[in-house]
Design an enzyme around this catalytic site. Structure first.
Site, mmCIF file in Angstrom:
data_model
loop_
_atom_site.group_PDB
_atom_site.id
_atom_site.type_symbol
_atom_site.label_atom_id
_atom_site.label_comp_id
_atom_site.label_asym_id
_atom_site.label_seq_id
_atom_site.Cartn_x
_atom_site.Cartn_y
_atom_site.Cartn_z
ATOM 1 N N GLU A 55 1.155 -1.716 -0.447
ATOM 2 C CA GLU A 55 0.438 0.007 -0.183
ATOM 3 C C GLU A 55 1.064 1.327 0.056
ATOM 4 O OE1 GLU A 55 -0.398 -3.003 1.384
ATOM 5 O OE2 GLU A 55 -2.334 -3.237 1.217
ATOM 6 N N HIS A 99 -10.692 -5.296 10.709
ATOM 7 C CA HIS A 99 -10.882 -4.682 9.038
ATOM 8 C C HIS A 99 -12.368 -3.934 9.860
ATOM 9 C CE1 HIS A 99 -8.170 -7.451 7.997
ATOM 10 N NE2 HIS A 99 -8.753 -7.159 6.929
HETATM 11 C C1 LIG Z 1 -1.745 -4.184 4.078
HETATM 12 C C2 LIG Z 1 -2.821 -5.442 3.790
HETATM 13 N N1 LIG Z 1 -3.368 -5.224 2.296
HETATM 14 C C3 LIG Z 1 -4.851 -6.249 2.092
HETATM 15 C C4 LIG Z 1 -5.346 -6.910 2.663
HETATM 16 C C5 LIG Z 1 -5.565 -8.080 1.944
HETATM 17 N N2 LIG Z 1 -5.480 -8.937 1.868
HETATM 18 C C6 LIG Z 1 -5.558 -10.206 2.847
HETATM 19 S S1 LIG Z 1 -5.271 -11.814 2.783
HETATM 20 C C7 LIG Z 1 -4.196 -11.369 1.757
HETATM 21 C C8 LIG Z 1 -3.189 -12.553 0.610
HETATM 22 C C9 LIG Z 1 -2.221 -12.390 1.413
HETATM 23 O O1 LIG Z 1 -1.676 -13.612 0.163
HETATM 24 P P1 LIG Z 1 -0.162 -14.440 1.094
HETATM 25 O O2 LIG Z 1 0.490 -13.427 1.874
HETATM 26 O O3 LIG Z 1 0.127 -14.660 0.377
HETATM 27 O O4 LIG Z 1 -1.457 -15.037 2.445
HETATM 28 P P2 LIG Z 1 -2.228 -16.206 2.235
HETATM 29 O O5 LIG Z 1 -2.959 -15.790 2.478
HETATM 30 O O6 LIG Z 1 -1.648 -17.313 1.123
HETATM 31 O O7 LIG Z 1 -1.886 -17.176 3.116
HETATM 32 C C10 LIG Z 1 -4.667 -9.700 0.863
HETATM 33 C C11 LIG Z 1 -3.985 -8.886 -0.125
HETATM 34 C C12 LIG Z 1 -4.691 -6.618 3.538
HETATM 35 N N3 LIG Z 1 -5.453 -8.077 5.036
HETATM 36 N N4 LIG Z 1 -3.912 -5.586 4.739
#
Ligand SMILES: Cc1ncc(C[n+]2csc(CCOP(=O)(O)OP(=O)(O)O)c2C)c(N)n1
Lengths: 326, 373
Positions: free
Chosen positions: A60, A129
């Site tokens: 972000e 959230h």
């Molecule tokens: C700073 C932030 N940006 C966006 C999100 C929304 N979001 C939640 S999980 C996710 C994907 C994360 O993927 P990864 O780190 O690979 O973990 P996984 O979900 O595959 O376990 C996103 C974009 C968030 N929670 N926090």
């Protein structure tokens, strides 16, 4: 007039402005291939291609800064935050860069850009959230802050925001995306900084914005059944705030309740009440009351979440109180 | 808290397990207060022989529990008993299981929102996890956190955290405190591969290496951050290379193989306890479900074929096959273990269902601590 969802109204605004101006582009997490986390950018990648609809990494702070840089040298970025909770990570670029660039450069660098995404609580997403940020952002000189509560306002304000030469914070709502309303086709502009009287009545003014507009309309309906008719003043933009619209209503009704989604302390309502005491001191028949989230982080459990959130029942009670009916 | 009539956690059976050999570092069932030895002197080999039969059964039990428990979560979500965001761990269980089997009760664990499997593997009671998911007062976070925010001080489970990358510096902070207090625990920090692009990750790794903090940073690389493939988000897909940038040891392993996870952890734990050095580990895995319960399992971002191909490397199946081939597990025994896992999940459901909602007074409780000053 066609009835469309808040989501589709935003998509219309994005599509029309992307068509109108080649310097406009959209960037954010999942905006392109996934069609948007909340499907607001559905179909835009196909229509405008990957240079203008840009998927970003989960960074972000980084992509907000990319937006600022692009805006400095002639583009009109629309930066989407998946939700405003994650925009906290980008606040340095929003507050320290975008909001101040014009001023600290002595007027040389304007910031024609939009930071947008859902704001506030949805259902049971708990503490990290479920937060309404408008009072934080409205605190900052150099930003404009839009909080549309209806599909028509969402479209009209987003078009204004994209065309504005200033950084505009645009706060949507997860719980609003599926709501429906009449939306004019094509060119439909809602000016930034102009409130709308969404319901008219003489007994009390209910001043609100964003997602709470829907609650306010329900309150107006419920009270009408009891013979109480209220003004619903939808601020639509919380910075700049339409003080005249607030004053006109309160000078007519002599009573006011301010309803907002966020927390009480230093909330938007504090500012509204300040304007009222300055502009309408002699008009008031009762102290102004506020309805807001309880002063706690959002809990997960259904019953606690319900208790924490502002709602129609709490608003009706506040209105009856300022009318000395309870 | 209600008292539990039966302790359904895997930890209970561990009490009956033979003392682990020193190389495994698994002293949860033995002397949990081991003072200076940590993971032991030498790393066990990356094969089935590095564990006892009972340990292997235990690993299988833990994985089965996580799987069956989360299948019930999906069901409860569909029924509206669980709300909000609910991210299932199904497919990644070898990582939680392997890691938790190697650390001590006094070590620390911190993770992101995909936290059910890790909590269960750590020994957080399934009842309290399910009650949390149901938003009930007996939940491990009192019903206030929900799926993304499981916390359990009893097991040093420092929480599920909802902001991508946000907890990675917190792990470094835990490492800092361990060093400050001259302890010899480690802090294990889990996050997804998409989190390696966020600033907090880089800031945390730099400090952890600079200050010699006993933290094991585990990238669970399931190849997708929501709907974004790593190739579309990350300039260098070889994420482990980032360890080098911070003069940190790094290792990339098959996260579907619970033995590979354990081996790698043995090395990282030794480094943390003995040398006070952090490690970055990439554990390659795959998520079998959608990003959360509200996302599609496959679709624009990954094909059904790819999903099915990867499901052939189901970590439970891999372990089962190894044990089966070694002649130490019959199909009958497997069924029995599976039934036990299902029974524990059912018991957790029943417990959660019977647990009351938090009282309304709890709304204002714990906003601030009662200060003594
Ligand atoms: C700073 C932030 N940006 C966006 C999100 C929304 N979001 C939640 S999980 C996710 C994907 C994360 O993927 P990864 O780190 O690979 O973990 P996984 O979900 O595959 O376990 C996103 C974009 C968030 N929670 N926090």
């Amino acid at each position: 007039m066609p009835v469309v969802t808040y989501r589709d109204a935003l998509t219309q605004a994005l599509r029309e402005e992307l068509q109108r101006d080649e310097t406009v582009f959209l960037m954010g997490e999942e905006v392109a291939q996934y069609n948007g986390a909340y499907k607001v950018s559905k179909g835009l990648l196909d229509e405008f291609g990957p240079m203008r609809i840009v998927d970003t990494p989960i960074t972000e702070l980084g992509f907000a800064g990319v937006g600022v840089g692009a805006a400095m040298v002639g583009l009109r970025p629309i930066v989407e935050f998946m939700t405003w909770n994650f925009a906290l990570l980008a606040l340095d670029e929003v507050v320290n860069a975008a909001a101040k660039m014009l001023y600290m450069s002595g007027g040389q660098y304007k910031m024609p850009m939009v930071f947008r995404g859902p704001n506030g609580a949805a259902l049971q997403l708990s503490a990290q959230h479920s937060q309404a940020w408008e009072s934080w952002l409205a605190h900052i000189p150099g930003l404009k802050v839009c909080t549309p509560g209806t599909p028509a306002d969402a479209k009209g304000l987003l078009k204004s925001a994209i065309r504005d030469d200033n950084p505009v914070v645009f706060l949507e709502g997860e719980m609003l995306y599926n709501t429906k309303g009449e939306v004019p086709e094509g060119e439909h502009i809602v000016p930034i900084g102009v409130a709308e009287l969404k319901r008219e009545g003489d007994h009390c003014s209910l001043i609100t914005h964003g997602k709470m507009v829907l609650v306010a309309m329900k309150v107006a309906d419920d009270l009408a059944k009891e013979g109480i008719n209220i003004d619903v003043v939808d601020l639509r933009t919380v910075r700049p705030m339409d003080v005249d619209a607030i004053a006109r209503s309160v000078q007519k009704t002599n009573r006011a309740v301010v309803l907002e989604e966020g927390w009480e302390i230093c909330g938007m309502g504090s500012q509204v009440v300040d304007f009222i005491q300055r502009e309408c001191f002699d008009d008031l028949d009762a102290p102004v009351l506020r309805v807001h989230q309880e002063d706690v982080p959002m809990p997960y459990a259904k019953n606690l979440e319900r208790a924490a959130k502002p709602d129609a029942g709490k608003t009706v009670a506040a209105i009856k109180k300022v009318m000395y009916l309870d | 808290m209600k008292t539990e009539s039966k302790q359904p956690t895997a930890a209970k059976e561990k009490q009956n397990a033979p003392a682990p050999d020193n190389r495994s570092g698994d002293n949860r069932s033995g002397d949990s207060r081991a003072s200076g030895n940590g993971a032991g002197a030498s790393a066990p080999p990356a094969n089935i022989a590095g564990t006892t039969v009972e340990q292997r059964r235990e690993l299988l039990r833990s994985m089965l529990l996580q799987r069956r428990f989360e299948e019930r979560c999906a069901e409860a979500y569909a029924l509206g008993k669980i709300g909000g965001f609910c991210h299932l761990y199904i497919g990644q269980e070898a990582i939680s299981t392997g890691v938790m089997s190697m650390i001590r009760p006094d070590d620390y664990v911190i993770t992101a929102y995909r936290d059910h499997g890790q909590a269960l593997a750590r020994g957080v009671s399934p009842r309290s996890v399910m009650a949390e998911l149901f938003g009930r007062v007996d939940g491990c976070s009192g019903g206030k956190g929900g799926s993304m925010h499981l916390f359990d001080a009893k097991t040093n489970f420092l929480g599920g955290h909802g902001i991508v990358g946000g907890h990675v510096p917190i792990a470094a902070g835990v490492g800092f405190a361990i060093k400050y207090k001259r302890g010899n625990q480690v802090c294990v920090c889990f996050f997804g591969e998409a989190a390696v692009n966020i600033g907090a990750f880089h800031e945390a790794l730099n400090m952890a290496s600079l200050w010699n903090l006993p933290v094991i940073f585990i990238i669970e690389n399931n190849r997708y951050g929501m709907g974004t493939a790593i190739s579309r988000s990350t300039a260098n897909e070889d994420v482990i290379i980032r360890a080098k940038g911070y003069r940190m040891d790094g290792e990339s392993i098959d996260g579907q193989d619970v033995f590979a996870v354990r081996d790698c952890m043995a090395r990282a734990i030794e480094r943390a306890r003995k040398e006070k050095r952090p490690t970055l580990v990439e554990m390659k895995t795959y998520r079998f479900m959608g990003h959360s319960m509200s996302d599609a399992v496959s679709g624009t971002y990954r094909t059904k074929d790819e999903l099915e191909e990867n499901m052939k490397r189901d970590p439970i199946l891999l372990l089962h096959n190894k044990m089966f081939e070694a002649g130490e597990l019959t199909e009958g025994e497997m069924h029995k273990m599976d039934d036990e896992a299902k029974a524990i999940a059912q018991d957790a459901w029943d417990f959660a269902d019977a647990s009351p909602e938090p009282p309304l007074e709890d709304l204002y409780k714990d906003v601030l601590a009662d200060s003594t000053s």
